[in-house]
Design a protein around this motif. Structure first.
Motif, PDB file in Angstrom:
ATOM      1  N   SER A 355     128.403  21.285 -11.878  1.00 29.78           N
ATOM      2  CA  SER A 355     127.575  21.461 -10.682  1.00 29.78           C
ATOM      3  C   SER A 355     126.121  21.061 -10.895  1.00 29.78           C
ATOM      4  CB  SER A 355     127.621  22.918 -10.226  1.00 29.78           C
ATOM      5  OG  SER A 355     128.931  23.293  -9.925  1.00 29.78           O
ATOM      6  N   SER A 356     125.764  20.694 -12.138  1.00 24.76           N
ATOM      7  CA  SER A 356     124.344  20.481 -12.439  1.00 24.76           C
ATOM      8  C   SER A 356     123.718  19.405 -11.537  1.00 24.76           C
ATOM      9  CB  SER A 356     124.189  20.079 -13.914  1.00 24.76           C
ATOM     10  OG  SER A 356     124.988  18.944 -14.171  1.00 24.76           O
ATOM     11  N   LYS A 357     124.546  18.391 -11.165  1.00 26.39           N
ATOM     12  CA  LYS A 357     124.045  17.333 -10.291  1.00 26.39           C
ATOM     13  C   LYS A 357     123.635  17.901  -8.938  1.00 26.39           C
ATOM     14  CE  LYS A 357     125.677  12.620 -10.713  1.00 26.39           C
ATOM     15  NZ  LYS A 357     126.874  11.788 -10.529  1.00 26.39           N
ATOM     16  N   ARG A 358     124.547  18.761  -8.402  1.00 25.79           N
ATOM     17  CA  ARG A 358     124.281  19.362  -7.098  1.00 25.79           C
ATOM     18  C   ARG A 358     123.030  20.242  -7.147  1.00 25.79           C
ATOM     19  NH1 ARG A 358     130.186  21.477  -4.960  1.00 25.79           N
ATOM     20  NH2 ARG A 358     130.960  19.456  -4.275  1.00 25.79           N
ATOM     21  N   ILE A 359     122.922  20.969  -8.263  1.00 29.43           N
ATOM     22  CA  ILE A 359     121.773  21.872  -8.383  1.00 29.43           C
ATOM     23  C   ILE A 359     120.479  21.064  -8.407  1.00 29.43           C
ATOM     24  CG2 ILE A 359     120.643  23.535  -9.918  1.00 29.43           C
ATOM     25  CD1 ILE A 359     123.539  24.393 -10.755  1.00 29.43           C
TER      26      ILE A 359
END
Lengths: 365, 218
Positions: A355-359
């Motif tokens: 999820s790091s991209k979304r964050i």
């Protein structure tokens, strides 16, 4: 005593004298029984009278089926004034394969006479094989004998866990398809059968139920398993002499340790006391000398129906869980929970990384 | 693209108190439950009888809390949310949410309060709290709320499951479900807060959430 109750008591008084039971002992027994039944002192003479109705001793037929005869053993080791005398002489046990002196033709005649006369108290010890030829006495299937004797009995007492639900002989895989008395005789006898669980039966309970019957002409109040509520109404754990250790968190972790020597709680050693309803901690065994937990062994729950299988792993606190669809694969509940917990932690970590991209994107907006 | 952002009063005091009472009682239940399952840290912790006492009190709290929560779902003057738990609606919406969380889809439909997966989880909590209460009462030997004997009222559960041992195992495994879903719940709310920057996580403390006006409402 004879004066008090008239000539009818002669048989009993003679019996007592013959077996050198003192009057004091006899009354003490009556007092103990009154206590067991939760009756007041005023009942003691009535109990004495009920037992003493000499000429009308209720005949008892004691049938032995598939068991290890432990209940008979328990009976003859019993309390004062020597329950063997009490049950044999006072209650007139017409037939008991293990301890009767007669044999062969002689005893079969007695048995058939009892059957013809009817109105006996039928005590059944041991499970009943429901397959033909798996347990026979005098050429007859045990199941047929039970069905032959049941209709004429005034009360049927299934003593010991073999008789109540099959017990050890009925444990998995149970090749002879052994069942308990209630299961074999069916619903027609509901309310007439008293199940006295425990392995072996506690004789004081047995005698108390018989005396209760003599006194009130009815069976005690029964629970859903057909056990007398008076005796099987309370958890062993709640009356246990080691309960204080449980409450204070003092446990035996391993046998052979100091904790065991100090008599700490056996909860972690797989004690089934918290799941078993039985009178053991109050009445004890062998003339009230001891019982399992007092002797240092965790309870295996022999007062509960199906204990041989459902409590198996007698030194484990909980049975293993089999995974549906995988035969023979068993895990402890702890392992299942832990595995699911670890899987979740791994899953969350993976998801968080993914999820790091979304964050990052969320931060930019 | 600057969105029009405004503060929205998401949770009133009743919802927040209800939430934190559940959290507290759940934490106590899990801790004391593990202790009852296998007594640990013997010398330092409160003892077994106190742990059991806490366990029973927390369970009563949870049962009463659930009753209040169900009442609120239907009659809350702030926001009666019973319609959000519609199973049919949520089954329809669930695939999209699963696709979003498995990165198959970039966006998902906005929901008023709970997305379908959330709604299912909360509904399962409500159901499982009832099952935990029933299995717990089947193991309990006292009187329920001091009124009637627990064993005579709920002993049938033990017979149904094949004995107290199996009731215990079920009770224990459902506890793990609560632990896992609660951890996922916290993770998801943190994730939402970080991805959307909408103060979802803080809203359970403050009551306020940031709401973007562009989101579709239903």
């Amino acid at each position: 005593m004879r004066k008090e109750y008239g000539l009818a008591a002669r048989d009993l008084v003679d019996t007592l004298r013959y077996s050198s039971i003192k009057r004091r002992d006899f009354l003490r027994f009556c007092g103990v029984t009154a206590g067991l039944l939760g009756l007041s002192e005023a009942y003691i003479p009535k109990i004495a009278h009920a037992i003493e109705k000499g000429t009308k001793r209720p005949p008892v037929v004691w049938l032995n089926f598939a068991s290890d005869t432990g209940c008979t053993e328990s009976l003859i080791k019993a309390t004062y004034p020597n329950a063997a005398d009490l049950v044999l002489d006072i209650l007139s046990v017409d037939y008991n394969e293990t301890i009767m002196a007669a044999a062969g033709q002689q005893v079969e005649e007695i048995l058939q006479k009892s059957l013809k006369d009817g109105n006996y108290i039928l005590v059944i010890e041991g499970g009943i094989p429901t397959k033909h030829g798996y347990g026979m006495i005098a050429g007859k299937d045990m199941m047929d004998i039970a069905k032959e004797f049941a209709p004429k009995a005034i009360a049927i007492l299934a003593v010991g866990s073999c008789a109540t639900h099959g017990g050890v002989p009925a444990a998995n895989p149970n090749p002879s398809a052994i069942k308990g008395v209630s299961a074999v005789l069916g619903d027609a006898y509901k309310g007439k059968i008293v199940n006295l669980d425990l392995c072996p039966v506690n004789v004081e309970v047995l005698v108390a139920v018989i005396v209760n019957y003599l006194l009130f002409k009815k069976l005690p109040e029964l629970d859903v398993y057909g056990r007398p509520k008076t005796f099987y109404g309370q958890l062993i754990h709640d009356n246990c002499e080691r309960r204080a250790h449980f409450d204070a968190g003092r446990f035996v972790e391993r046998f052979g340790t100091e904790e065991e020597a100090l008599g700490y709680c056996l909860y972690k050693m797989g004690c089934k006391g918290p799941m078993t309803y039985a009178p053991c901690p109050k009445i004890l065994y062998n003339d009230r000398i001891s019982w399992c937990i007092k002797a240092g062994a965790p309870c295996i729950g022999c007062g509960e129906q199906g204990w041989t299988d459902k409590f198996a792993g007698f030194y484990e606190r909980l049975p293993d869980v089999s995974i549906p669809g995988f035969k023979g694969v068993e895990f402890t509940a702890d392992k299942i929970g832990l595995a699911a917990g670890v899987a979740t932690a791994v899953g969350i970590a993976a998801h968080a990384i993914a999820s790091s991209k979304r964050i990052k994107k969320g931060g930019e907006e | 693209m600057p969105k029009k952002v405004q503060l929205k009063y998401e949770w009133n005091w009743a919802y927040r108190i209800e939430h934190w009472v559940h959290v507290a009682s759940m934490i106590i239940l899990v801790f004391t439950g593990f202790y009852i399952h296998w007594p640990f840290c013997l010398a330092k912790c409160p003892y077994c009888d106190f742990n059991r006492f806490l366990h029973f009190v927390s369970m009563y709290t949870l049962i009463i809390g659930l009753a209040i929560r169900v009442y609120m779902a239907f009659f809350s003057r702030f926001y009666a949310d019973w319609k959000d738990f519609s199973i049919i609606q949520n089954i329809k919406g669930a695939p999209e949410m699963v696709a979003y969380y498995t990165f198959l889809k970039g966006e998902h439909k906005e929901y008023r309060k709970y997305n379908p997966l959330q709604a299912f989880t909360y509904l399962s909590w409500a159901g499982l709290i009832i099952i935990q209460a029933l299995t717990g009462l089947a193991l309990y030997t006292g009187d329920v709320f001091g009124l009637f004997s627990s064993q005579s009222a709920f002993g049938w559960i033990n017979r149904l499951l094949g004995g107290e041992g199996f009731t215990r195992i079920l009770h224990f495994l459902i506890m793990w479900y609560f632990i896992i879903t609660a951890v996922v719940h916290v993770y998801m709310s943190l994730l939402q807060t970080l991805v959307k920057r909408d103060r979802t996580f803080q809203s359970m403390f403050t009551g306020y959430k940031l709401s973007s006006a562009t989101g579709k409402k239903r």
